[in-house]
Design an enzyme around this catalytic site. Structure first.
Site, PDB file in Angstrom:
ATOM      1  N   LYS A   1       0.880  -1.169   0.000  1.00  0.00           N
ATOM      2  CA  LYS A   1       0.000   0.000   0.000  1.00  0.00           C
ATOM      3  C   LYS A   1       0.914   1.214   0.000  1.00  0.00           C
ATOM      4  O   LYS A   1       1.566   1.508   1.013  1.00  0.00           O
ATOM      5  CB  LYS A   1      -0.927  -0.005   1.222  1.00  0.00           C
TER       6      LYS A   1
ATOM      7  N   ALA B   1      -9.463   5.195   3.507  1.00  0.00           N
ATOM      8  CA  ALA B   1      -9.284   6.280   4.479  1.00  0.00           C
ATOM      9  C   ALA B   1     -10.472   7.233   4.563  1.00  0.00           C
ATOM     10  O   ALA B   1     -11.155   7.499   3.577  1.00  0.00           O
ATOM     11  CB  ALA B   1      -8.030   7.108   4.173  1.00  0.00           C
TER      12      ALA B   1
ATOM     13  N   THR C   1      -9.334   3.419  11.717  1.00  0.00           N
ATOM     14  CA  THR C   1      -9.684   4.190  12.911  1.00  0.00           C
ATOM     15  C   THR C   1     -11.152   4.025  13.296  1.00  0.00           C
ATOM     16  O   THR C   1     -11.476   3.943  14.490  1.00  0.00           O
ATOM     17  CB  THR C   1      -9.373   5.680  12.671  1.00  0.00           C
TER      18      THR C   1
END
Lengths: 257, 65
Positions: free
Chosen positions: A96, A184, A207
């Protein structure tokens, strides 16, 4: 299921491994998520520390494919060297690729990203570039040898969701045959479902799950959202319209004053 | 020999990257290395000699997003 560089993925949900309250909660979140790919990183280790060995054992037990990242790299050289270290450590040519251009937004540096992608693709890496929704940048990454694109939904860790719906719709339409992952910025399962409804092949998040009060429960929520969103895409949704259209038949209604 | 290891100054009595890893206690740790910003594969650690002022980075698997 879509293929990334010839490998069919087992789930459209890809999950990061950072920021969980404990290794046990990380493992539980992965089980509940059904994710088939885990992102990982490489970081400095002190002699005798062996934290890397312990983490690697934990990841192996998850029985998922590993996608190492070049998180935190700001230069081409740094990203390329990190990619090489990751390839050796994790025994995979998947990477990545992050080349960060801005400290506050963690926005990719498009020029460095393309340069690093070219170097790594030429060196046999299978590059998953963390990119924006920019069409020209996407074109240049494909030309550099990338076979997957990973446009951001919003800045990393922000939880803002899909910031630029028009831009994401455009890049999806521009490269219909390229496997594309929203990487993201997602904070809620509804945002993941929206990405899937737009035809993206997978979502990658960290997250939103790791920092939830109950990471495992949130992981399952995302898993269901991704499945639902994809079902909606495959089912060919109705066209929206501005005015109401009664769903109950008008003909046959009782005439009442 | 004075080199910098993961940002810290170290004085080591070694000649190559492989010896440095042993001297620093990495033993059988799962690590990868870079010398002066360039990757050093495990297979080349013995033949990669160190010089005063070199910068050695030693990394291991970690959590990532």
């Amino acid at each position: 299921m879509p293929k990334f560089y010839g490998t069919e993925i087992s789930s459209r949900l890809m999950l990061g491994t950072a920021q969980y309250p404990s290794p046990a909660i990380l493992a539980d979140a992965f089980k509940r998520s059904g994710a088939g790919i885990a992102t990982v990183s490489v970081r400095r280790e002190a002699g005798g520390e062996k934290a890397g060995n312990a983490f690697w054992d934990l990841i192996k037990d998850l029985n998922v494919a590993v996608l190492p990242n070049t998180a935190g790299c700001h230069s081409v050289r740094e990203a390329v060297t990190t990619a090489h270290m990751a390839r050796e450590l994790f025994d995979t040519d998947w990477i990545k690729l992050e080349v960060i251009g801005h400290m506050d937004t963690l926005q990719p540096d498009p020029f460095g990203l393309v340069e690093a992608a070219k170097i790594l693709c030429d060196d046999g890496f299978k590059v998953f570039p963390y990119t924006t929704e920019d069409l020209i940048l996407g074109e240049k990454l494909l030309h550099a040898g990338c076979e997957v694109l990973m446009p951001w939904g919003a800045p990393i860790g922000s939880g803002l969701g899909l910031n630029n719906i028009y831009g994401l719709r455009s890049i999806r339409a521009q490269f219909p045959d390229v496997p594309m992952v929203i990487d993201a910025g997602l904070g809620l399962p509804s945002q993941a479902a929206a990405a899937m409804e737009m035809g993206f092949d997978a979502v990658l998040l960290n997250t939103a799950v790791a920092k939830a009060g109950d990471p495992a429960l949130m992981a399952e929520g995302f898993a269901q959202a991704v499945v639902s969103g994809r079902m909606a895409y495959d089912a060919d949704p109705m066209e929206p319209r501005d005015m109401a259209a009664p769903s109950t038949p008008v003909i046959g209604k009782a005439f009442l004053q | 020999m004075k080199i910098t290891v993961n940002g810290e100054a170290k004085t080591l009595d070694v000649t190559n990257v492989a010896e440095a890893l042993v001297a620093l206690g990495y033993g059988d740790s799962k690590v990868a290395t870079a010398l002066n910003e360039d990757f050093v594969p495990a297979s080349l650690r013995v033949s990669t000699e160190l010089s005063d002022g070199d910068r050695l980075e030693i990394v291991a698997p970690r959590q990532g997003g």
